[in-house]
Design a protein around this motif. Structure first.
Motif, PDB file in Angstrom:
ATOM      1  N   ASP A 148       0.826  -1.211   0.000  1.00 47.77           N
ATOM      2  CA  ASP A 148       0.000   0.000   0.000  1.00 47.77           C
ATOM      3  C   ASP A 148       0.857   1.255   0.000  1.00 47.77           C
ATOM      4  O   ASP A 148       0.554   2.227  -0.690  1.00 47.77           O
ATOM      5  CB  ASP A 148      -0.929   0.015   1.218  1.00 47.77           C
ATOM      6  N   ILE A 149       1.927   1.236   0.759  1.00 48.17           N
ATOM      7  CA  ILE A 149       2.811   2.405   0.817  1.00 48.17           C
ATOM      8  C   ILE A 149       3.497   2.622  -0.517  1.00 48.17           C
ATOM      9  O   ILE A 149       3.594   3.749  -1.007  1.00 48.17           O
ATOM     10  CB  ILE A 149       3.819   2.252   1.965  1.00 48.17           C
ATOM     11  N   ARG A 150       3.918   1.547  -1.139  1.00 52.02           N
ATOM     12  CA  ARG A 150       4.563   1.659  -2.453  1.00 52.02           C
ATOM     13  C   ARG A 150       3.596   2.265  -3.472  1.00 52.02           C
ATOM     14  O   ARG A 150       3.964   3.148  -4.246  1.00 52.02           O
ATOM     15  CB  ARG A 150       5.052   0.284  -2.906  1.00 52.02           C
ATOM     16  N   ARG A 151       2.336   1.810  -3.476  1.00 51.90           N
ATOM     17  CA  ARG A 151       1.328   2.372  -4.391  1.00 51.90           C
ATOM     18  C   ARG A 151       1.078   3.852  -4.107  1.00 51.90           C
ATOM     19  O   ARG A 151       0.987   4.669  -5.021  1.00 51.90           O
ATOM     20  CB  ARG A 151       0.017   1.591  -4.293  1.00 51.90           C
ATOM     21  N   PHE A 152       0.983   4.204  -2.834  1.00 53.46           N
ATOM     22  CA  PHE A 152       0.788   5.602  -2.435  1.00 53.46           C
ATOM     23  C   PHE A 152       1.929   6.470  -2.967  1.00 53.46           C
ATOM     24  O   PHE A 152       1.697   7.512  -3.581  1.00 53.46           O
ATOM     25  CB  PHE A 152       0.714   5.686  -0.899  1.00 53.46           C
ATOM     26  N   LEU A 153       3.162   6.030  -2.747  1.00 54.78           N
ATOM     27  CA  LEU A 153       4.324   6.800  -3.202  1.00 54.78           C
ATOM     28  C   LEU A 153       4.350   6.913  -4.722  1.00 54.78           C
ATOM     29  O   LEU A 153       4.633   7.981  -5.265  1.00 54.78           O
ATOM     30  CB  LEU A 153       5.615   6.161  -2.685  1.00 54.78           C
ATOM     31  N   GLN A 154       4.037   5.832  -5.431  1.00 57.45           N
ATOM     32  CA  GLN A 154       4.030   5.864  -6.894  1.00 57.45           C
ATOM     33  C   GLN A 154       2.939   6.792  -7.416  1.00 57.45           C
ATOM     34  O   GLN A 154       3.169   7.575  -8.342  1.00 57.45           O
ATOM     35  CB  GLN A 154       3.847   4.457  -7.455  1.00 57.45           C
ATOM     36  N   GLN A 155       1.752   6.698  -6.832  1.00 61.05           N
ATOM     37  CA  GLN A 155       0.636   7.540  -7.294  1.00 61.05           C
ATOM     38  C   GLN A 155       0.934   9.014  -7.066  1.00 61.05           C
ATOM     39  O   GLN A 155       0.747   9.842  -7.966  1.00 61.05           O
ATOM     40  CB  GLN A 155      -0.664   7.157  -6.592  1.00 61.05           C
ATOM     41  N   LEU A 156       1.394   9.368  -5.872  1.00 56.08           N
ATOM     42  CA  LEU A 156       1.639  10.777  -5.576  1.00 56.08           C
ATOM     43  C   LEU A 156       2.838  11.318  -6.339  1.00 56.08           C
ATOM     44  O   LEU A 156       2.832  12.468  -6.768  1.00 56.08           O
ATOM     45  CB  LEU A 156       1.786  11.007  -4.073  1.00 56.08           C
ATOM     46  N   THR A 157       3.847  10.480  -6.547  1.00 53.02           N
ATOM     47  CA  THR A 157       4.993  10.906  -7.357  1.00 53.02           C
ATOM     48  C   THR A 157       4.539  11.138  -8.803  1.00 53.02           C
ATOM     49  O   THR A 157       4.902  12.134  -9.425  1.00 53.02           O
ATOM     50  CB  THR A 157       6.123   9.860  -7.291  1.00 53.02           C
ATOM     51  N   GLY A 158       3.711  10.231  -9.325  1.00 53.71           N
ATOM     52  CA  GLY A 158       3.204  10.360 -10.683  1.00 53.71           C
ATOM     53  C   GLY A 158       2.353  11.606 -10.906  1.00 53.71           C
ATOM     54  O   GLY A 158       2.324  12.154 -12.001  1.00 53.71           O
ATOM     55  N   LYS A 159       1.673  12.065  -9.861  1.00 52.31           N
ATOM     56  CA  LYS A 159       0.843  13.271  -9.953  1.00 52.31           C
ATOM     57  C   LYS A 159       1.638  14.542  -9.641  1.00 52.31           C
ATOM     58  O   LYS A 159       1.097  15.642  -9.656  1.00 52.31           O
ATOM     59  CB  LYS A 159      -0.324  13.193  -8.973  1.00 52.31           C
ATOM     60  N   GLY A 160       2.929  14.394  -9.319  1.00 49.26           N
ATOM     61  CA  GLY A 160       3.769  15.559  -9.015  1.00 49.26           C
ATOM     62  C   GLY A 160       3.587  16.085  -7.601  1.00 49.26           C
ATOM     63  O   GLY A 160       4.028  17.181  -7.282  1.00 49.26           O
ATOM     64  N   LEU A 161       2.971  15.289  -6.729  1.00 48.99           N
ATOM     65  CA  LEU A 161       2.728  15.728  -5.344  1.00 48.99           C
ATOM     66  C   LEU A 161       3.903  15.402  -4.430  1.00 48.99           C
ATOM     67  O   LEU A 161       4.034  15.980  -3.354  1.00 48.99           O
ATOM     68  CB  LEU A 161       1.456  15.079  -4.809  1.00 48.99           C
ATOM     69  N   LEU A 162       4.745  14.468  -4.848  1.00 50.68           N
ATOM     70  CA  LEU A 162       5.945  14.105  -4.119  1.00 50.68           C
ATOM     71  C   LEU A 162       7.142  14.226  -5.049  1.00 50.68           C
ATOM     72  O   LEU A 162       7.021  14.052  -6.262  1.00 50.68           O
ATOM     73  CB  LEU A 162       5.891  12.661  -3.609  1.00 50.68           C
ATOM     74  N   GLN A 163       8.301  14.491  -4.461  1.00 49.80           N
ATOM     75  CA  GLN A 163       9.549  14.509  -5.205  1.00 49.80           C
ATOM     76  C   GLN A 163      10.440  13.409  -4.658  1.00 49.80           C
ATOM     77  O   GLN A 163      10.348  13.060  -3.475  1.00 49.80           O
ATOM     78  CB  GLN A 163      10.214  15.868  -5.097  1.00 49.80           C
ATOM     79  N   VAL A 164      11.281  12.868  -5.499  1.00 51.57           N
ATOM     80  CA  VAL A 164      12.153  11.755  -5.129  1.00 51.57           C
ATOM     81  C   VAL A 164      13.601  12.152  -5.360  1.00 51.57           C
ATOM     82  O   VAL A 164      13.943  12.769  -6.365  1.00 51.57           O
ATOM     83  CB  VAL A 164      11.844  10.499  -5.982  1.00 51.57           C
ATOM     84  N   SER A 165      14.443  11.783  -4.405  1.00 53.05           N
ATOM     85  CA  SER A 165      15.888  11.971  -4.583  1.00 53.05           C
ATOM     86  C   SER A 165      16.592  10.714  -4.100  1.00 53.05           C
ATOM     87  O   SER A 165      16.027   9.919  -3.348  1.00 53.05           O
ATOM     88  CB  SER A 165      16.368  13.200  -3.793  1.00 53.05           C
ATOM     89  N   GLN A 166      17.806  10.510  -4.561  1.00 57.43           N
ATOM     90  CA  GLN A 166      18.608   9.369  -4.124  1.00 57.43           C
ATOM     91  C   GLN A 166      19.440   9.831  -2.936  1.00 57.43           C
ATOM     92  O   GLN A 166      20.019  10.917  -2.962  1.00 57.43           O
ATOM     93  CB  GLN A 166      19.531   8.890  -5.246  1.00 57.43           C
ATOM     94  N   SER A 167      19.510   8.998  -1.903  1.00 60.73           N
ATOM     95  CA  SER A 167      20.332   9.368  -0.737  1.00 60.73           C
ATOM     96  C   SER A 167      21.738   8.847  -0.878  1.00 60.73           C
ATOM     97  O   SER A 167      22.052   8.062  -1.700  1.00 60.73           O
ATOM     98  CB  SER A 167      19.716   8.848   0.542  1.00 60.73           C
TER      99      SER A 167
END
Length: 105
Positions: free
Chosen positions: A86-105
């Motif tokens: 569920d968390i993976r789907r949430f992160l993918q959906q919100l990232t796809g809509k531009g609501l979250l940003q992703v960076s590599q640590s």
């Protein structure tokens, strides 16, 4: 070996809220509203369930999928194995809509 590399790569990703998204709780409804910065952008409002609102709150600071899974599992008394999909789907959906940003640590 390739699976391990993919797992490490996913775990190294840090998710954070996009700066141009407003969160509001209206009664028992939690909504995300992206701030339009260009006239050609569509107006959109996204609703979050209780777990989604919890995750959005947890993303006040950058966090990995693993960290979010552990916090969610503890808060909702489920196992990390039950929570991760569920968390993976949430992160993918919100990232796809531009609501979250992703960076590599």
């Amino acid at each position: 070996m390739e699976t391990l590399v993919a797992s490490v790569s996913v775990a190294a990703r840090q998710y954070r809220r996009a700066a141009d998204v407003v969160f509001r709780q209206i009664g028992d409804q939690c909504v995300l509203v992206p701030v339009r910065t260009r006239p050609d952008q569509k107006l959109a409002i996204f609703t979050l369930n209780r777990v989604g609102a919890f995750l959005w709150s947890a993303l006040e600071a950058p966090a990995s999928e693993e960290l979010l899974t552990l916090h969610t599992a503890a808060a909702f008394t489920v196992t990390p194995a039950e929570a991760v999909g569920d968390i993976r789907r949430f992160l993918q959906q919100l990232t796809g809509k531009g609501l979250l940003q992703v960076s590599q640590s």
